[in-house]
Enzyme design. Structure first.
Site, short mmCIF file in Angstrom:
data_model
loop_
_atom_site.label_atom_id
_atom_site.label_comp_id
_atom_site.label_asym_id
_atom_site.label_seq_id
_atom_site.Cartn_x
_atom_site.Cartn_y
_atom_site.Cartn_z
N ASP A 23 0.81 -1.22 0.00
CA ASP A 23 0.00 0.00 0.00
C ASP A 23 0.85 1.28 0.00
OD1 ASP A 23 -0.85 0.10 3.58
OD2 ASP A 23 1.05 0.07 2.50
N TYR A 65 10.88 4.59 0.70
CA TYR A 65 11.80 3.64 1.34
C TYR A 65 13.22 3.72 0.77
CZ TYR A 65 8.34 1.10 4.16
OH TYR A 65 7.41 0.74 5.10
N1 LIG Z 1 2.08 -5.04 2.04
C1 LIG Z 1 1.98 -3.86 2.69
O1 LIG Z 1 2.16 -2.77 2.12
C2 LIG Z 1 1.67 -3.88 4.17
C3 LIG Z 1 1.08 -2.78 4.81
C4 LIG Z 1 0.88 -2.87 6.20
C5 LIG Z 1 1.23 -4.03 6.88
N2 LIG Z 1 1.81 -5.07 6.19
C6 LIG Z 1 2.18 -6.34 6.82
O2 LIG Z 1 0.99 -6.93 7.33
C7 LIG Z 1 1.37 -7.83 8.37
C8 LIG Z 1 0.52 -7.55 9.60
O3 LIG Z 1 0.92 -6.34 10.17
P1 LIG Z 1 0.43 -5.98 11.66
O4 LIG Z 1 1.17 -4.76 12.11
O5 LIG Z 1 -1.04 -6.00 11.71
O6 LIG Z 1 0.99 -7.25 12.47
P2 LIG Z 1 0.46 -7.78 13.90
O7 LIG Z 1 1.66 -8.30 14.64
O8 LIG Z 1 -0.39 -6.76 14.55
O9 LIG Z 1 -0.49 -9.03 13.51
C9 LIG Z 1 0.02 -10.10 12.80
C10 LIG Z 1 -0.78 -11.34 13.18
O10 LIG Z 1 -0.22 -12.46 12.50
C11 LIG Z 1 -0.29 -13.57 13.36
N3 LIG Z 1 0.63 -14.61 12.89
C12 LIG Z 1 1.97 -14.65 13.03
N4 LIG Z 1 2.46 -15.77 12.46
C13 LIG Z 1 1.40 -16.45 11.95
C14 LIG Z 1 1.25 -17.68 11.24
N5 LIG Z 1 2.33 -18.45 10.95
N6 LIG Z 1 0.00 -18.05 10.86
C15 LIG Z 1 -1.07 -17.29 11.18
N7 LIG Z 1 -1.00 -16.12 11.86
C16 LIG Z 1 0.23 -15.72 12.23
C17 LIG Z 1 0.05 -13.00 14.72
O11 LIG Z 1 -0.36 -13.87 15.76
C18 LIG Z 1 -0.70 -11.68 14.70
O12 LIG Z 1 -1.99 -11.79 15.24
C19 LIG Z 1 2.87 -7.64 8.58
O13 LIG Z 1 3.58 -8.61 7.79
C20 LIG Z 1 3.11 -6.26 8.01
O14 LIG Z 1 4.46 -6.07 7.61
C21 LIG Z 1 2.03 -5.01 4.86
O1 LIG Z 2 5.77 1.08 10.77
P1 LIG Z 2 4.36 0.64 10.55
O2 LIG Z 2 4.12 -0.79 11.02
O3 LIG Z 2 3.32 1.60 11.01
O4 LIG Z 2 4.17 0.64 8.95
C1 LIG Z 2 4.97 -0.22 8.20
C2 LIG Z 2 4.23 -0.37 6.90
O5 LIG Z 2 4.35 0.89 6.22
C3 LIG Z 2 3.76 0.92 4.92
O6 LIG Z 2 2.34 0.79 5.05
C4 LIG Z 2 1.79 1.98 5.61
C5 LIG Z 2 1.10 2.78 4.54
O7 LIG Z 2 1.92 2.95 3.45
C6 LIG Z 2 0.74 4.08 5.20
O8 LIG Z 2 0.20 5.01 4.38
C7 LIG Z 2 -0.29 3.79 6.21
O9 LIG Z 2 -1.41 3.16 5.62
O10 LIG Z 2 0.28 2.98 7.19
C8 LIG Z 2 0.73 1.71 6.68
C9 LIG Z 2 1.22 0.95 7.84
O11 LIG Z 2 1.48 1.81 8.91
C10 LIG Z 2 4.31 -0.19 4.03
O12 LIG Z 2 3.65 -0.25 2.80
C11 LIG Z 2 4.17 -1.54 4.71
O13 LIG Z 2 4.76 -2.53 3.90
C12 LIG Z 2 4.84 -1.50 6.06
O14 LIG Z 2 4.63 -2.74 6.74
MN LIG Z 3 4.52 -2.19 1.74
#
Ligand SMILES: NC(=O)c1ccc[n+]([C@@H]2O[C@H](COP(=O)([O-])OP(=O)(O)OC[C@H]3O[C@@H](n4cnc5c(N)ncnc54)[C@H](O)[C@@H]3O)[C@@H](O)[C@H]2O)c1
Ligand SMILES: O=P(O)(O)OC[C@H]1O[C@H](O[C@H]2[C@H](O)[C@@H](O)[C@@H](O)O[C@@H]2CO)[C@H](O)[C@@H](O)[C@@H]1O
Ligand SMILES: [Mn+2]
Length: 442
Positions: free
Chosen positions: A172, A264
């Protein structure tokens, strides 16, 4: 209403789950919902989220939607239509290690970039491959929409083990960056057709075509960036680390004024500055523990004690809408355009075809249709990307082969690392810190 969908959230306890479910409910016309399933390995976090989502359904007129919470993959995945996956293997406590261990060696410590990102990748691959295995076994016809990070690394691992899986990997950041630019400089992002290329969290725009103005506005946006620093404009408003990240955009476009970078890139181009500014005692993981994670826990505790008035306090901007738009684009064959992680296969003409790249793509009933760039990329970006993608591939090799040597090569080649000595020191510390999560490397 016909065609109602069953959606499984893999990582149901994720702090992003409420925002995603709210987006699903706000789009019931395009994504009619029959059932939500929360799947997680942490029953406490899953139960907390059940309380939050149950209240959200009841207070938004969707009490007929079935809601289940489970740690049983068969129950979670059998017969579902979509899986939204967002797991964090090792949780925020391991993210804290990912960020602090490199910083102790004066290297960038970050969630998805640098050696923190590589440590995270070595944990995430196993977790996500397990989820994909469940989907293949219990719901082979379902679509898996993945947010789990680090996207470039987990996408490469899944591509190798499950080349035919019905999966979309998305980030995102670009929509968040575009929204921030639009709000700061008075544009409407809905008029934009952005063209972008890179690896995940490692890319650049080539054009931002504004349909209302009939032109590419990237040159004027760069000029604005060099005059007026961005202010955080979305739900992260007031968040000092996001504010600092967006301010670095102006430094990057002043030094490299040809294209708008992903924010980034600061970790790769200005790693010394990042390390100088870092507080080794309190990194981003600590902020998220004290912020988003604490807030989610407090929401559940308030509901548990019967306080349900005005307790649902969350907003993650475009994050939920983006993944819902992907689901509706598949379900209704809408051919919406997204930035997605896909096998390159010529989309970036002068980059290795087997790289996993982030480029624009259309999404319809048959899945993802990547858009190819109209011209080769420049040597500066090509050189950076070739080294970084080689490092990422070596890391995935290390995971599948259990190879210490491949891991050391990956750590040494990562574009935030100056030499093999510090790469080896950090790798050896990471192996100890991740002994419960990484494969054994020998
Ligand atoms: N692609 C993106 O741009 C984007 C944006 C925001 C967050 N994220 C990613 O989304 C994920 C979630 O972020 P968050 O801050 O909500 O994390 P979080 O720690 O709040 O929640 C993650 C959840 O995953 C669960 N989990 C861990 N290992 C697992 C497994 N093997 N099977 C099932 N569940 C499992 C944990 O118990 C937890 O409840 C992270 O990987 C984060 O980096 C990606
Ligand atoms: O440090 P965090 O956990 O708050 O955020 C890490 C993630 O940052 C990006 O996602 C952002 C997004 O781009 C921003 O606009 C807003 O929606 O917050 C998100 C999460 O805070 C990034 O794309 C993710 O890959 C990171 O995990
Ligand atoms: Mn991302």
């Amino acid at each position: 209403m016909t065609n109602r969908q069953i959606i499984t959230i893999a990582g149901g306890g994720s702090t992003y789950t409420p925002g995603i479910i709210q987006a699903v409910l706000n789009n019931a016309d395009r994504l009619p919902l029959k059932e939500i399933r929360l799947y997680d390995i942490d029953s406490e976090r899953n139960q907390d989220m059940y309380l939050i989502i149950d209240l959200l359904l009841k207070t938004s007129g969707h009490e007929l939607v079935k809601l289940i919470v489970t740690e049983d993959p068969r129950q979670a995945f059998t017969g579902c239509d979509f899986i939204f996956s967002q797991i964090r293997v090792g949780g925020l406590k391991m993210r804290e290690q990912d960020e602090k261990i490199p910083l102790r060696h004066r290297l960038v410590g970050q969630e998805t970039c640098g050696l923190g990102g590589f440590a995270y990748g070595m944990r995430s691959m196993g977790g996500l491959l397990e989820i994909v295995g469940f989907v293949q076994e219990f719901a082979p016809e379902a679509w898996l929409l993945n947010y789990t990070n680090p996207e470039s690394i987990v996408s490469e691992a899944v591509r190798r083990q499950y080349p035919e899986v019905k999966m979309i990997n998305a980030c995102d950041m670009t929509i968040s960056l575009e929204e921030t630019i639009a709000v700061n400089y008075g544009y409407d992002r809905k008029n934009w057709v952005p063209t972008y290329y890179g690896l995940n969290h490692f890319g650049w725009y080539t054009e931002i075509y504004d349909k209302s103005l009939g032109k590419d506005i990237m040159p004027e946006v760069i000029a604005k960036l060099n005059r007026q620093k961005l202010k955080v404009a979305d739900f992260n408003e007031g968040d000092s680390s996001w504010q600092a990240a967006f301010e670095m955009m102006s430094v990057m476009t002043t030094d490299f004024p040809e294209q708008i970078p992903n924010n980034y890139l600061e970790y790769y181009l200005y790693g010394d500055l990042v390390v100088e500014k870092a507080d080794l005692a309190y990194t981003r993981a600590n902020m998220v523990m004290d912020g988003r994670e604490k807030n989610t826990k407090e929401m559940a505790q308030k509901i548990r004690s019967g306080l349900t008035e005005d307790v649902l306090n969350f907003n993650f901007g475009e994050h939920g809408q983006y993944i819902v738009d992907m689901a509706t684009s598949i379900l209704n064959d809408e051919h919406r355009r997204f930035m997605l992680l896909v096998p390159n296969q010529g989309a970036i003409p002068n980059l290795r075809p087997d790289a996993v790249v982030e480029v624009p793509a259309y999404v319809g009933a048959t899945g993802v249709e990547p858009i190819s760039l109209r011209a080769p990329i420049n040597d500066f970006h090509k050189g950076l990307m070739e080294a970084q993608v080689a490092a990422e591939k070596l890391l995935v090799d290390a995971y599948f082969e259990g190879s210490y040597q491949k891991a050391l090569q990956a750590f040494t080649l990562n574009q935030t690392v100056p030499n093999a000595r510090v790469a080896k020191k950090v790798l050896d510390e990471m192996i100890i810190a991740n002994q419960d999560y990484w494969p054994v490397l020998s």
